[in-house]
Scaffold this active site. Structure first.
Site, mmCIF file in Angstrom:
data_model
loop_
_atom_site.group_PDB
_atom_site.id
_atom_site.type_symbol
_atom_site.label_atom_id
_atom_site.label_comp_id
_atom_site.label_asym_id
_atom_site.label_seq_id
_atom_site.Cartn_x
_atom_site.Cartn_y
_atom_site.Cartn_z
ATOM 1 N N SER A 142 -65.510 14.691 18.931
ATOM 2 C CA SER A 142 -65.210 13.348 18.436
ATOM 3 C C SER A 142 -65.167 12.429 19.649
ATOM 4 O O SER A 142 -64.986 12.906 20.782
ATOM 5 C CB SER A 142 -63.826 13.369 17.762
ATOM 6 O OG SER A 142 -63.298 12.060 17.653
ATOM 7 N N TYR A 155 -54.830 15.502 17.150
ATOM 8 C CA TYR A 155 -56.291 15.428 17.039
ATOM 9 C C TYR A 155 -56.922 15.211 18.417
ATOM 10 O O TYR A 155 -57.879 15.892 18.792
ATOM 11 C CB TYR A 155 -56.645 14.278 16.086
ATOM 12 C CG TYR A 155 -58.095 14.192 15.682
ATOM 13 C CD1 TYR A 155 -58.595 14.955 14.627
ATOM 14 C CD2 TYR A 155 -58.975 13.322 16.337
ATOM 15 C CE1 TYR A 155 -59.931 14.860 14.232
ATOM 16 C CE2 TYR A 155 -60.298 13.226 15.958
ATOM 17 C CZ TYR A 155 -60.772 13.989 14.901
ATOM 18 O OH TYR A 155 -62.095 13.890 14.521
HETATM 19 P P1 NAD Z 1 -64.617 16.167 5.684
HETATM 20 O O1 NAD Z 1 -63.189 16.124 5.261
HETATM 21 O O2 NAD Z 1 -65.639 15.456 4.856
HETATM 22 O O3 NAD Z 1 -65.059 17.689 5.872
HETATM 23 C C1 NAD Z 1 -64.206 18.638 6.473
HETATM 24 C C2 NAD Z 1 -64.677 20.031 6.101
HETATM 25 O O4 NAD Z 1 -63.787 20.979 6.723
HETATM 26 C C3 NAD Z 1 -64.633 20.306 4.594
HETATM 27 O O5 NAD Z 1 -65.733 21.112 4.228
HETATM 28 C C4 NAD Z 1 -63.314 21.071 4.436
HETATM 29 O O6 NAD Z 1 -63.318 21.926 3.292
HETATM 30 C C5 NAD Z 1 -63.325 21.876 5.739
HETATM 31 N N1 NAD Z 1 -62.003 22.396 6.089
HETATM 32 C C6 NAD Z 1 -60.837 21.727 6.275
HETATM 33 N N2 NAD Z 1 -59.837 22.589 6.532
HETATM 34 C C7 NAD Z 1 -60.394 23.835 6.524
HETATM 35 C C8 NAD Z 1 -59.876 25.151 6.723
HETATM 36 N N3 NAD Z 1 -58.573 25.379 6.969
HETATM 37 N N4 NAD Z 1 -60.727 26.206 6.620
HETATM 38 C C9 NAD Z 1 -62.041 26.016 6.334
HETATM 39 N N5 NAD Z 1 -62.578 24.784 6.148
HETATM 40 C C10 NAD Z 1 -61.759 23.716 6.234
HETATM 41 O O7 NAD Z 1 -64.616 15.608 7.179
HETATM 42 P P2 NAD Z 1 -65.805 15.089 8.131
HETATM 43 O O8 NAD Z 1 -65.549 13.644 8.336
HETATM 44 O O9 NAD Z 1 -67.124 15.551 7.674
HETATM 45 O O10 NAD Z 1 -65.408 15.850 9.490
HETATM 46 C C11 NAD Z 1 -66.072 16.999 9.963
HETATM 47 C C12 NAD Z 1 -65.817 17.177 11.454
HETATM 48 O O11 NAD Z 1 -66.293 16.031 12.148
HETATM 49 C C13 NAD Z 1 -64.327 17.322 11.812
HETATM 50 O O12 NAD Z 1 -64.189 18.256 12.862
HETATM 51 C C14 NAD Z 1 -63.964 15.932 12.302
HETATM 52 O O13 NAD Z 1 -62.891 15.958 13.207
HETATM 53 C C15 NAD Z 1 -65.259 15.523 12.976
HETATM 54 N N6 NAD Z 1 -65.406 14.067 13.121
HETATM 55 C C16 NAD Z 1 -65.434 13.245 12.030
HETATM 56 C C17 NAD Z 1 -65.572 11.874 12.219
HETATM 57 C C18 NAD Z 1 -65.624 10.890 11.066
HETATM 58 O O14 NAD Z 1 -65.540 9.678 11.310
HETATM 59 N N7 NAD Z 1 -65.794 11.317 9.830
HETATM 60 C C19 NAD Z 1 -65.653 11.356 13.518
HETATM 61 C C20 NAD Z 1 -65.609 12.226 14.600
HETATM 62 C C21 NAD Z 1 -65.497 13.590 14.394
#
Ligand code: NAD
Length: 259
Positions: A142, A155
């Site tokens: 991130s 985080y």
């Molecule tokens: P999201 O909530 O859409 O997806 C998260 C996924 O992780 C889901 O499939 C959920 O079921 C899974 N998950 C959560 N807890 C879990 C567990 N205990 N065991 C197995 N699976 C689990 O979120 P996203 O926005 O797609 O984020 C995905 C990654 O990208 C994360 O690591 C997040 O930190 C990172 N990220 C997101 C953003 C953003 O703006 N959306 C920005 C930077 C980084």
């Protein structure tokens, strides 16, 4: 990109960025082991989407809080598909609170899911990658692996840790045909972010457009990064052409960390 026929494990791939990466890898001809929590109905839809690219797709419900389930997921993928060639550590959660009020169980869960789960998957997948002298490890970090924000202590700590872990692994396996890289997105338009907009609008007494602009204040492009853009970068890092890229942390954040 010559990754047709490889097998990828993508954690947290039933939604958002992980689902986009699973789709991009399937489009490139990879078999995919998907993983995540969520409802059976949502998971089935996500699996069907990825399967529509004509590759083999399996789903493993391993909870990233449980190291035994993580080890079993990798072992089962190797047994059923013959190898784990590409490992994408994407599962992640967020919690926002001042340090002194941060719930201890939320701190532990964020460190476990966003950081330690990558140690457990890599630990389990590396022996096979070493034997085959080919592997791609991609950790979804991130902008918070490079910058901090108040109220996101767990985080920010987990993502900084994951960026460091990415580099340490890269150095350990540099001569073995295995790469380890991080992708650091800014704000990406996923269900996770979408759900926050009405809440923010309500709590700040502003409309949803103003709420979106507020979220985007740190992103000079004033646009959300898209899932497809992150997925395309992940697919490139998984490719043969990216063999000399290792230990890198790619920002895809609309200029956030250029500031
Ligand atoms: P999201 O909530 O859409 O997806 C998260 C996924 O992780 C889901 O499939 C959920 O079921 C899974 N998950 C959560 N807890 C879990 C567990 N205990 N065991 C197995 N699976 C689990 O979120 P996203 O926005 O797609 O984020 C995905 C990654 O990208 C994360 O690591 C997040 O930190 C990172 N990220 C997101 C953003 C953003 O703006 N959306 C920005 C930077 C980084």
């Amino acid at each position: 990109m010559a990754i047709k026929g490889k097998t990828a494990v993508v954690t947290g791939s039933t939604s958002g960025i992980g689902l986009g990466i699973a789709q991009a890898l399937a489009r490139a001809g990879c078999n995919v082991v998907m993983n995540g929590l969520g409802t059976e109905k949502d998971n089935e839809k996500a699996i069907a989407d990825v399967r529509s690219h004509g590759v083999r797709v399996a789903f493993d419900p391993a909870n990233m809080l449980r190291h035994n389930q993580i080890a079993d997921m990798i072992a089962k993928a190797e047994r059923d598909f013959g190898s784990v060639d590409i490992l994408v550590n994407n599962a992640g959660i967020q919690h926002v609170a001042p340090v002194e009020e941060f719930p201890i169980e939320q701190w532990d869960a964020i460190i476990a899911i966003n950081l330690s789960s990558a140690f457990h998957t890599v630990r389990a997948a590396l022996p096979g990658m070493k034997k085959r002298k080919w592997g791609r490890i991609i950790n979804i970090c991130s902008a918070h692996s490079l910058r901090a924000s108040p109220f996101k202590s767990a985080y920010v700590s987990a993502k900084h840790g994951l960026a460091g872990f990415t580099k340490a692994v890269a150095l350990e396996v540099a001569e073995l045909g295995i790469t380890s890289n991080a992708i650091s997105p800014g704000f990406v338009w996923t269900p996770l972010v979408e759900k926050q907009i009405p809440d923010l609008a309500k709590s700040e007494n502003i409309n949803e457009d103003q709420a979106k602009r507020k979220v985007l204040a740190r992103q000079p492009t004033s646009r959300f990064v898209t899932v497809e853009q992150v997925a395309a970068l992940a697919a490139f890092l998984a490719s043969e052409e990216a063999a000399s890229i290792t230990g890198a942390n790619y920002s895809i954040d609309g200029g956030w960390t250029a500031q």
